[in-house]
Design a protein around this motif. Structure first.
Motif, PDB file in Angstrom:
ATOM      1  N   ILE A  41      -2.344   1.923 -14.431  1.00 22.96           N
ATOM      2  CA  ILE A  41      -2.240   3.025 -13.479  1.00 22.96           C
ATOM      3  C   ILE A  41      -3.284   2.891 -12.369  1.00 22.96           C
ATOM      4  O   ILE A  41      -3.032   3.251 -11.220  1.00 22.96           O
ATOM      5  CB  ILE A  41      -2.288   4.410 -14.166  1.00 22.96           C
ATOM      6  N   ALA A  42      -4.451   2.326 -12.688  1.00 25.06           N
ATOM      7  CA  ALA A  42      -5.459   2.071 -11.652  1.00 25.06           C
ATOM      8  C   ALA A  42      -4.914   1.060 -10.653  1.00 25.06           C
ATOM      9  O   ALA A  42      -5.079   1.220  -9.436  1.00 25.06           O
ATOM     10  CB  ALA A  42      -6.762   1.577 -12.281  1.00 25.06           C
ATOM     11  N   PHE A  43      -4.245   0.024 -11.156  1.00 26.32           N
ATOM     12  CA  PHE A  43      -3.618  -0.973 -10.283  1.00 26.32           C
ATOM     13  C   PHE A  43      -2.573  -0.318  -9.385  1.00 26.32           C
ATOM     14  O   PHE A  43      -2.531  -0.562  -8.176  1.00 26.32           O
ATOM     15  CB  PHE A  43      -2.963  -2.085 -11.118  1.00 26.32           C
ATOM     16  N   ALA A  44      -1.724   0.518  -9.964  1.00 30.09           N
ATOM     17  CA  ALA A  44      -0.662   1.168  -9.185  1.00 30.09           C
ATOM     18  C   ALA A  44      -1.255   2.046  -8.088  1.00 30.09           C
ATOM     19  O   ALA A  44      -0.803   2.013  -6.935  1.00 30.09           O
ATOM     20  CB  ALA A  44       0.233   1.996 -10.110  1.00 30.09           C
ATOM     21  N   CYS A  45      -2.271   2.800  -8.416  1.00 32.92           N
ATOM     22  CA  CYS A  45      -2.903   3.695  -7.447  1.00 32.92           C
ATOM     23  C   CYS A  45      -3.574   2.901  -6.327  1.00 32.92           C
ATOM     24  O   CYS A  45      -3.401   3.201  -5.139  1.00 32.92           O
ATOM     25  CB  CYS A  45      -3.914   4.583  -8.172  1.00 32.92           C
ATOM     26  N   ALA A  46      -4.347   1.880  -6.693  1.00 27.17           N
ATOM     27  CA  ALA A  46      -5.050   1.065  -5.702  1.00 27.17           C
ATOM     28  C   ALA A  46      -4.070   0.315  -4.811  1.00 27.17           C
ATOM     29  O   ALA A  46      -4.265   0.228  -3.594  1.00 27.17           O
ATOM     30  CB  ALA A  46      -5.986   0.080  -6.405  1.00 27.17           C
TER      31      ALA A  46
END
Length: 181
Positions: A41-46
Protein backbone atom coordinates in the motif's frame (compact mmCIF):
# COMPACT_ATOMS: atom_id res chain seq x y z
CA UNK A 1 2.78 16.38 -13.92
CA UNK A 2 1.57 18.75 -11.20
CA UNK A 3 4.10 20.75 -9.19
CA UNK A 4 2.21 20.09 -5.92
CA UNK A 5 -0.42 17.55 -4.90
CA UNK A 6 -2.53 17.16 -1.78
CA UNK A 7 -2.27 14.07 0.40
CA UNK A 8 -5.91 13.38 -0.43
CA UNK A 9 -5.06 12.99 -4.14
CA UNK A 10 -2.75 10.06 -3.38
CA UNK A 11 -4.59 8.51 -0.45
CA UNK A 12 -5.14 4.75 -0.77
CA UNK A 13 -6.90 2.15 1.38
CA UNK A 14 -7.45 -1.59 1.11
CA UNK A 15 -9.44 -4.06 3.18
CA UNK A 16 -8.73 -7.77 3.27
CA UNK A 17 -10.20 -10.73 5.15
CA UNK A 18 -7.57 -12.54 7.22
CA UNK A 19 -7.51 -16.24 6.35
CA UNK A 20 -6.00 -19.27 8.14
CA UNK A 21 -3.20 -19.25 5.54
CA UNK A 22 -2.13 -15.84 6.96
CA UNK A 23 -1.68 -17.16 10.51
CA UNK A 24 1.45 -17.93 12.49
CA UNK A 25 2.01 -20.83 14.93
CA UNK A 26 0.26 -18.85 17.66
CA UNK A 27 -2.98 -18.67 15.68
CA UNK A 28 -2.70 -14.94 15.01
CA UNK A 29 -2.06 -13.26 11.67
CA UNK A 30 1.66 -13.36 10.89
CA UNK A 31 3.41 -10.00 11.26
CA UNK A 32 5.37 -10.63 8.08
CA UNK A 33 2.14 -10.88 6.11
CA UNK A 34 0.99 -7.53 7.50
CA UNK A 35 4.38 -5.97 6.65
CA UNK A 36 3.99 -7.22 3.08
CA UNK A 37 0.55 -5.59 2.81
CA UNK A 38 1.95 -2.38 4.31
CA UNK A 39 4.77 -2.28 1.75
CA UNK A 40 2.28 -2.84 -1.08
CA UNK A 41 0.00 0.00 0.00
CA UNK A 42 2.97 2.34 0.58
CA UNK A 43 4.10 1.56 -2.98
CA UNK A 44 0.61 2.25 -4.35
CA UNK A 45 0.33 5.56 -2.50
CA UNK A 46 3.83 6.75 -3.46
CA UNK A 47 3.38 5.70 -7.10
CA UNK A 48 0.04 7.49 -7.24
CA UNK A 49 1.62 10.68 -5.86
CA UNK A 50 4.72 10.59 -8.08
CA UNK A 51 3.06 8.99 -11.11
CA UNK A 52 6.01 6.64 -11.51
CA UNK A 53 7.60 3.49 -10.15
CA UNK A 54 8.78 3.75 -6.54
CA UNK A 55 10.96 1.62 -4.30
CA UNK A 56 11.08 1.27 -0.52
CA UNK A 57 14.17 3.01 0.88
CA UNK A 58 13.44 2.49 4.57
CA UNK A 59 10.76 1.71 7.10
CA UNK A 60 10.66 3.72 10.30
CA UNK A 61 9.57 1.88 13.41
CA UNK A 62 7.11 -0.95 13.14
CA UNK A 63 5.30 -1.59 16.42
CA UNK A 64 2.68 -4.32 16.55
CA UNK A 65 0.20 -2.80 19.00
CA UNK A 66 -2.59 -5.40 18.89
CA UNK A 67 -2.77 -8.92 17.46
CA UNK A 68 -4.99 -9.64 14.46
CA UNK A 69 -7.18 -12.74 14.51
CA UNK A 70 -8.01 -14.97 11.60
CA UNK A 71 -11.48 -14.02 10.35
CA UNK A 72 -11.05 -10.31 11.01
CA UNK A 73 -11.10 -7.65 8.32
CA UNK A 74 -7.87 -5.69 8.09
CA UNK A 75 -7.92 -2.20 6.63
CA UNK A 76 -4.72 -0.42 5.64
CA UNK A 77 -4.74 3.31 4.95
CA UNK A 78 -1.84 5.17 3.37
CA UNK A 79 -1.17 8.82 2.68
CA UNK A 80 1.77 11.06 1.86
CA UNK A 81 3.13 12.78 4.98
CA UNK A 82 6.31 14.33 3.59
CA UNK A 83 7.93 15.04 0.24
CA UNK A 84 11.57 15.70 -0.52
CA UNK A 85 13.06 16.12 -3.99
CA UNK A 86 12.84 12.45 -5.03
CA UNK A 87 11.54 10.74 -1.92
CA UNK A 88 8.38 10.78 0.13
CA UNK A 89 7.28 9.46 3.50
CA UNK A 90 4.09 7.43 3.38
CA UNK A 91 2.19 7.03 6.62
CA UNK A 92 0.49 3.63 6.87
CA UNK A 93 -2.18 2.80 9.47
CA UNK A 94 -3.43 -0.75 10.05
CA UNK A 95 -6.77 -1.48 11.75
CA UNK A 96 -8.58 -4.75 12.29
CA UNK A 97 -12.31 -5.26 12.66
CA UNK A 98 -14.15 -8.19 14.17
CA UNK A 99 -16.89 -8.84 11.63
CA UNK A 100 -19.37 -10.21 14.17
CA UNK A 101 -19.01 -7.54 16.89
CA UNK A 102 -17.88 -4.60 14.76
CA UNK A 103 -15.10 -3.88 17.28
CA UNK A 104 -12.10 -2.13 15.66
CA UNK A 105 -8.49 -2.13 16.87
CA UNK A 106 -5.55 0.02 15.85
CA UNK A 107 -2.90 -2.61 15.16
CA UNK A 108 0.01 -0.72 13.67
CA UNK A 109 1.23 2.59 12.30
CA UNK A 110 4.45 2.94 10.37
CA UNK A 111 6.28 5.26 8.01
CA UNK A 112 7.75 4.12 4.71
CA UNK A 113 10.28 6.24 2.84
CA UNK A 114 9.70 5.65 -0.85
CA UNK A 115 11.90 6.88 -3.71
CA UNK A 116 10.68 7.60 -7.25
CA UNK A 117 12.68 5.93 -10.05
CA UNK A 118 12.79 6.29 -13.82
CA UNK A 119 12.97 3.36 -16.25
CA UNK A 120 16.78 3.23 -15.83
CA UNK A 121 16.58 3.09 -12.03
CA UNK A 122 17.67 6.70 -11.45
CA UNK A 123 16.00 8.85 -8.79
CA UNK A 124 13.60 11.38 -10.31
CA UNK A 125 11.87 14.51 -8.97
CA UNK A 126 8.39 14.22 -7.51
CA UNK A 127 5.59 16.72 -6.91
CA UNK A 128 5.76 18.55 -3.60
CA UNK A 129 3.03 18.25 -1.00
CA UNK A 130 0.24 20.82 -0.91
CA UNK A 131 -0.79 21.10 2.76
CA UNK A 132 -4.22 22.50 3.58
CA UNK A 133 -4.65 21.90 7.33
CA UNK A 134 -2.84 21.75 10.66
CA UNK A 135 -2.78 17.95 10.64
CA UNK A 136 -0.84 18.07 7.37
CA UNK A 137 1.66 20.50 8.89
CA UNK A 138 2.03 18.24 11.96
CA UNK A 139 2.62 15.13 9.82
CA UNK A 140 5.12 16.89 7.55
CA UNK A 141 7.05 18.41 10.49
CA UNK A 142 7.07 15.08 12.35
CA UNK A 143 8.38 13.24 9.29
CA UNK A 144 11.09 15.84 8.75
CA UNK A 145 12.16 15.53 12.38
CA UNK A 146 12.22 11.71 12.12
CA UNK A 147 14.50 11.97 9.07
CA UNK A 148 16.86 14.36 10.89
CA UNK A 149 16.96 12.12 13.99
CA UNK A 150 17.73 9.05 11.86
CA UNK A 151 20.58 10.91 10.15
CA UNK A 152 21.93 12.01 13.53
CA UNK A 153 21.78 8.43 14.89
CA UNK A 154 23.52 7.09 11.80
CA UNK A 155 26.34 9.63 11.96
CA UNK A 156 26.70 9.45 15.77
CA UNK A 157 27.49 5.75 15.58
CA UNK A 158 29.53 5.83 12.36
CA UNK A 159 32.33 3.30 12.81
CA UNK A 160 35.09 5.74 11.82
CA UNK A 161 34.05 8.27 14.50
CA UNK A 162 32.77 5.98 17.26
CA UNK A 163 34.59 6.04 20.61
CA UNK A 164 33.60 3.10 22.82
CA UNK A 165 34.89 4.70 26.02
CA UNK A 166 32.23 7.44 25.69
CA UNK A 167 29.49 4.80 26.08
CA UNK A 168 30.91 2.47 28.75
CA UNK A 169 29.26 4.22 31.72
CA UNK A 170 25.82 3.96 30.10
CA UNK A 171 26.37 0.29 29.27
CA UNK A 172 27.23 -0.66 32.88
CA UNK A 173 23.50 -0.80 33.69
CA UNK A 174 22.71 -3.18 30.84
CA UNK A 175 22.50 -6.97 30.74
CA UNK A 176 25.87 -7.57 29.14
CA UNK A 177 29.47 -8.44 29.91
CA UNK A 178 32.25 -6.60 28.08
CA UNK A 179 35.55 -8.39 27.60
CA UNK A 180 37.74 -6.31 25.27
CA UNK A 181 40.76 -7.95 23.64
Amino acid sequence: MKTYKTARESKVSITELMLPSHSNFGGKVHGGYILNLMDQIAFACASKHSQCYCVTASVNRVNFLNPIDVGELVTLKASINYTGKTSMVVGVRVESENITTGKKKHCNSSYFTMVAKDEKGKNIPIPGLLIQDEQGIRRFARSKQRKEEAFSRDTQFDESKFKAEEHLELLKKENLKIVLK
